[in-house]
Design a protein around this motif. Sequence first.
Motif: not given
Length: 343
Positions: A87, A113, A141
């Motif tokens: 990520f 990201e 996220k």
Amino acid sequence: MLPGDGVGPELMHAVKEVFKAANVPVIFDEHHLSEVQNTASEEKLDRVVDSMKESKVALIGKIHTPMEYKGDLASYDMRLRRKLDLFANVVHVKSLPGYQTRHNNLDLVIIREQTEGEYSSLEHESAKGVIECLKIITRAKSQRIAKFAFDYATKKGRAKVTAVHKANIMKLGDGLFLQCCKEVAELYPKIKFDTMIIDNCCMRPHVPPVPPQLVQNPYQFDVLVMPNLYGNIVDNLAAGLVGGAGVVPGESYSAEYAVFEMGARHPFAQAVGRNIANPTAMLLSASNMLRHLNLEFHSNLISDAVKKVIKGGKVRTRDLGGYSTTSDFVKSVIDNLHPHYGA
């Protein structure tokens, strides 16, 4: 090891030669995955993932993504990153002593990201001639990448994190990303936090009171955190400030895996087989990989040798304004390893 496309295999050969000369205790499990050379398949991808599960670490070249649509929207590069949940992409943009650019003594870190955002591969034709392309931003996220950026800044003794966004236009999507960064920032009172709109970040607006940004005053930045697409563009722009794609190392992290690669992902296809690619970025990435594996001595040995060659200024590849070949550069790096042996 995934050599990838373009000059990737040549750069990996350079790494192998330098590792051999430096007696690095690493054995590579090599896999060839390429969409453009038709050596990519689900089976091969699974093999790479299995290998990663075993070693937790990889050195990879750029897996080139063809433009044409062949029934699967997600490229193999993207699928690999998703399967391993890589990520966070980290690119450390640092000036190389001895190589003069417009801005010297630069030292900034770009964190992006890279599992969602604009590269979610969710596109469809909703009506003839109308394509909808979805940009996905999630709270989970966004918080995760913000926390990664602040943890990175804390661990590396950095003073400031800048969240780069376009929340003035994408009020909900980038608005959520920005909100998450602000919430996480409150948990790290010792680190200064500010925000900047992406177009302002890359150049400067015409309004005089606003200071010039990345191209004209990159020194104001320390750690930058941003969604996928902006990070991809800013990585390449910032690499240009210190000498281009050939000199900036990069890395990608998940909770358990670490992948080392070039900071500016560029296959440099026109250089294939011409022995002109600059191996600096790949060698510095390999050195960072060794540091990650706690092979501190070998890591420093290689990065010091690479930096000595650049500082010496006699051996310069074409991208740095010289006429040396990839082989000349590698030979010079190897020659600079040996003084340590007698020590």
